[in-house]
Design a protein around this motif. Structure first.
Motif, short mmCIF file in Angstrom:
data_model
loop_
_atom_site.label_atom_id
_atom_site.label_comp_id
_atom_site.label_asym_id
_atom_site.label_seq_id
_atom_site.Cartn_x
_atom_site.Cartn_y
_atom_site.Cartn_z
N LEU A 305 0.84 -1.20 0.00
CA LEU A 305 0.00 0.00 0.00
C LEU A 305 0.87 1.26 0.00
CD1 LEU A 305 -2.69 1.52 0.24
CD2 LEU A 305 -2.53 1.23 2.74
N GLN A 306 1.89 1.27 0.84
CA GLN A 306 2.80 2.41 0.89
C GLN A 306 3.47 2.64 -0.46
OE1 GLN A 306 5.37 1.12 4.02
NE2 GLN A 306 3.98 1.76 5.68
N LYS A 307 3.90 1.55 -1.07
CA LYS A 307 4.58 1.66 -2.37
C LYS A 307 3.64 2.22 -3.43
CE LYS A 307 7.07 -1.02 -5.86
NZ LYS A 307 7.57 -2.37 -6.26
N MET A 308 2.40 1.75 -3.45
CA MET A 308 1.42 2.25 -4.42
C MET A 308 1.23 3.75 -4.27
SD MET A 308 -2.68 1.58 -4.60
CE MET A 308 -2.61 -0.15 -5.00
N LEU A 309 1.00 4.18 -3.03
CA LEU A 309 0.75 5.60 -2.79
C LEU A 309 1.99 6.45 -3.07
CD1 LEU A 309 -1.30 5.31 0.53
CD2 LEU A 309 -2.18 5.58 -1.80
N TYR A 310 3.15 5.95 -2.67
CA TYR A 310 4.39 6.67 -2.89
C TYR A 310 4.62 6.88 -4.39
CZ TYR A 310 9.30 8.03 -2.56
OH TYR A 310 10.49 8.71 -2.67
N GLU A 311 4.41 5.84 -5.17
CA GLU A 311 4.67 5.95 -6.60
C GLU A 311 3.65 6.84 -7.30
OE1 GLU A 311 5.14 1.86 -7.84
OE2 GLU A 311 7.32 1.99 -7.49
N ILE A 312 2.43 6.90 -6.77
CA ILE A 312 1.45 7.85 -7.31
C ILE A 312 1.95 9.28 -7.11
CG2 ILE A 312 -0.85 8.84 -6.95
CD1 ILE A 312 -1.88 6.00 -6.45
N VAL A 313 2.45 9.58 -5.91
CA VAL A 313 2.97 10.92 -5.63
C VAL A 313 4.20 11.21 -6.49
CG1 VAL A 313 3.95 12.44 -3.86
CG2 VAL A 313 2.07 10.90 -3.27
N LEU A 314 5.10 10.24 -6.61
CA LEU A 314 6.30 10.44 -7.42
C LEU A 314 5.94 10.69 -8.89
CD1 LEU A 314 9.38 10.50 -7.55
CD2 LEU A 314 9.34 8.02 -7.87
N GLU A 315 4.98 9.96 -9.42
CA GLU A 315 4.55 10.15 -10.80
C GLU A 315 3.87 11.51 -10.98
OE1 GLU A 315 2.05 6.84 -11.67
OE2 GLU A 315 3.65 5.37 -11.32
N SER A 316 3.13 11.95 -9.96
CA SER A 316 2.49 13.27 -10.06
C SER A 316 3.53 14.37 -10.15
CB SER A 316 1.58 13.51 -8.85
OG SER A 316 2.31 13.85 -7.68
N GLN A 317 4.65 14.17 -9.48
CA GLN A 317 5.75 15.12 -9.56
C GLN A 317 6.29 15.19 -10.99
OE1 GLN A 317 9.73 14.18 -7.99
NE2 GLN A 317 9.51 15.93 -6.59
N GLN A 318 6.44 14.03 -11.61
CA GLN A 318 6.96 13.97 -12.97
C GLN A 318 5.98 14.56 -13.98
OE1 GLN A 318 7.57 9.76 -12.96
NE2 GLN A 318 9.51 9.87 -11.84
N VAL A 319 4.69 14.31 -13.77
CA VAL A 319 3.67 14.88 -14.65
C VAL A 319 3.70 16.41 -14.54
CG1 VAL A 319 1.18 15.12 -15.03
CG2 VAL A 319 2.17 12.85 -14.64
N TYR A 320 3.76 16.92 -13.33
CA TYR A 320 3.83 18.36 -13.10
C TYR A 320 5.04 18.97 -13.80
CZ TYR A 320 4.39 22.74 -10.46
OH TYR A 320 4.55 24.05 -10.10
N GLN A 321 6.18 18.31 -13.67
CA GLN A 321 7.41 18.84 -14.24
C GLN A 321 7.36 18.95 -15.76
OE1 GLN A 321 10.64 16.48 -12.65
NE2 GLN A 321 10.25 17.15 -10.55
N SER A 322 6.53 18.16 -16.39
CA SER A 322 6.41 18.23 -17.85
C SER A 322 5.79 19.55 -18.31
CB SER A 322 5.59 17.05 -18.38
OG SER A 322 4.22 17.15 -17.99
N PHE A 323 5.19 20.30 -17.38
CA PHE A 323 4.59 21.60 -17.71
C PHE A 323 5.46 22.77 -17.26
CE2 PHE A 323 1.07 18.67 -17.76
CZ PHE A 323 0.24 19.13 -18.78
N VAL A 324 6.55 22.49 -16.58
CA VAL A 324 7.40 23.56 -16.04
C VAL A 324 8.32 24.10 -17.12
CG1 VAL A 324 9.22 24.12 -14.37
CG2 VAL A 324 7.32 22.63 -13.69
N ARG A 325 8.13 25.35 -17.49
CA ARG A 325 8.96 25.99 -18.52
C ARG A 325 8.73 27.49 -18.47
NH1 ARG A 325 4.89 23.13 -21.06
NH2 ARG A 325 3.32 24.37 -22.17
N PRO A 326 9.61 28.26 -19.10
CA PRO A 326 9.45 29.72 -19.10
C PRO A 326 8.09 30.14 -19.68
CG PRO A 326 11.63 29.14 -19.89
CD PRO A 326 10.86 27.85 -19.78
N GLY A 327 7.54 31.20 -19.11
CA GLY A 327 6.26 31.72 -19.58
C GLY A 327 5.07 31.24 -18.77
N MET A 328 5.19 30.05 -18.18
CA MET A 328 4.11 29.56 -17.33
C MET A 328 4.18 30.25 -15.97
SD MET A 328 2.74 27.36 -19.36
CE MET A 328 1.65 26.35 -18.36
N THR A 329 3.07 30.32 -15.28
CA THR A 329 3.08 30.79 -13.89
C THR A 329 2.78 29.60 -12.98
OG1 THR A 329 0.72 31.31 -13.65
CG2 THR A 329 2.14 32.99 -14.68
N LEU A 330 3.18 29.70 -11.73
CA LEU A 330 2.90 28.62 -10.79
C LEU A 330 1.40 28.50 -10.54
CD1 LEU A 330 5.83 29.14 -8.26
CD2 LEU A 330 5.70 27.63 -10.26
#
Length: 453
Positions: A305-330
């Protein structure tokens, strides 16, 4: 007298000429000013405002003042005059009695130029001449056209009763009757301060390297630690022994359900095998910081269970980072990881593992990013400058999390826990996207389990 003789009153680097770096920042600010600007350092050492409090922290200065001068001492003022190119630093008169207690300080002495040698600011005056100097300049401004009858000060329009707001009021009283107004220079300074120059990037990376080394050392000794306090002390020691001594902020160590308290401060409960422990930690190098969060299994291995939840959070970080670039706002991208986490909880936990969950918040527990600079949470107080478009050189955190009660059946076994997970890295915005300064700090399930073993 060599700088090493002073008591931490000027923040300098061995890797570059700090005085010229601070000087270039003052010149850049003056190019954007159309009137005199005055900035107050901290009026007194933090922790001395109340009779019953006396604390010591090496870093005591107002970040705006520190950014422009490197001076880490209370009771100082900076005056910049873009018309005459004047830079005037006002410091307290030398006080041998205070130095007897606290060590060598920057102090004005008639006929000596020692403060100038330390700071690189040629015009140094005693603080008791500050308001007299400002009043004289206000008199000059009062003879200008109405649209030029103002001077700048550093304060925040929407943040009241801090030392900057108190300084603004004191300044207004001093020039009352001149017809000269006081305007905030905060937005002008933010434009210069939010993007890091190459020297501050260098300092930020050094902080990351120290943090990485400390985290790895702690994981290797985790099995021998009995409680949150021991873990926190060891982590702080490993960071501080390789730095100039200052933590970026008080380290958070939250075992088990305690991780569901975002800024948990109790930090004295036992570490229990089978539970997770959330760490939020960082170190200062010169005036920059690292700001890292990791969540690790006390016993050395994530349960399913911990692994499932941890990897969901880690993947959400990677998904978010795909949108991080100049011109965007937080603000633009602030909901991306939270929407991803909710979707994956429904898909993997509820549908895939016949589970259920109860979050301690409504979809979004906290911001996923903040700016990092002289302050660990950089930006305009209140808004944290989340509407400012990203540009190369800006440093932001990336810290999705998950906090609540979770239940699931995985491989025929039922798991039920109250869990808090946060994974945080620091991202430097580049021309095309970002560079993860925290890339070497272990974050995957496999890396963390391997290092604990």
């Amino acid at each position: 007298m060599p700088l090493s003789s002073y008591s931490r009153v000027f923040i300098s680097s061995k890797e570059y000429d700090s005085k010229s770096v601070y000087g270039s920042r003052r010149k850049a600010l003056m190019k954007n000013l159309d009137s005199v600007c005055v900035i107050a350092g901290m009026p007194t050492d933090p922790g001395t405002e109340e009779a019953f409090v006396q604390t010591w922290n090496k870093m005591i200065q107002e970040p705006a003042f520190l950014f422009l001068t490197g001076v880490n001492q209370a009771g100082c003022y900076l005056l910049l005059n873009p018309e005459t190119k004047e830079e005037i630093l006002f410091v307290p008169r030398q006080n041998p009695y205070k130095e007897f207690w606290n060590g060598k300080l920057l102090g004005y002495v008639d006929g000596k130029n020692e403060v100038s040698k330390v700071t690189g600011i040629k015009d140094v005056r005693p603080v008791d001449e500050f308001f007299e100097t400002v009043q004289a300049l206000a008199g000059i401004r009062s003879r200008r056209t109405p649209d030029q009858r103002f001077i700048y000060a550093f304060y925040f329009e929407k943040f009241k009763e801090d030392h900057n707001d108190n300084f603004k009021k004191e300044l207004q009283r001093a020039i009352k009757g001149s017809g000269v107004k006081v305007r905030s220079a905060a937005n002008i300074l933010w434009k210069l301060r939010l993007p890091l120059d190459k020297h501050r990037v260098q300092d930020a990376q050094k902080a990351q390297d120290i943090t990485d080394k400390a985290f790895r050392k702690v994981l290797g000794q985790l099995s021998s630690l009995k409680d949150e306090r021991q873990l926190g002390l060891l982590l702080d020691y490993e960071m501080q022994k390789n730095s100039d001594g200052d933590l970026a902020f008080p380290t958070i160590v939250a075992g088990g359900a305690n991780a569901c308290c975002l800024h948990y401060v109790k930090k004295d409960e036992p570490l229990k095998a089978g539970e997770l422990v959330l760490l939020d930690f960082g170190i200062r190098w010169n005036s920059l910081h690292s700001d890292i969060s990791r969540t690790v299994p006390v016993g050395g291995k994530f349960n399913p269970l911990q692994k499932m939840l941890y990897e969901i959070v880690l993947e959400s970080q990677q998904v978010y980072q795909s949108f991080v670039r100049p011109g965007m706002t937080l603000d633009d991208i602030g909901m991306i990881p939270w929407d991803y986490i909710m979707s994956e909880l429904d898909e993997r936990l509820v549908k895939g593992a016949k589970g259920k969950f109860k979050l301690l918040y409504d979809k979004r527990p906290h911001g996923v990013s903040h700016f990092i600079g002289e302050q660990i949470h950089e930006g305009e107080p209140g808004t944290r400058s989340l509407d400012v478009p990203l540009e190369p050189g800006m440093l932001i955190s990336c810290e999705p999390g998950l906090y609540g009660e979770f239940e699931a059946t995985i491989q025929g076994k039922r798991y039920c826990e109250k869990i808090g997970i946060r994974i945080e890295d620091d991202l430097l915005i580049t021309d095309k996207g970002f560079c993860n300064l925290s890339v070497n700090i272990p974050r995957t399930v496999e890396e963390i389990e391997s290092l604990i073993k």
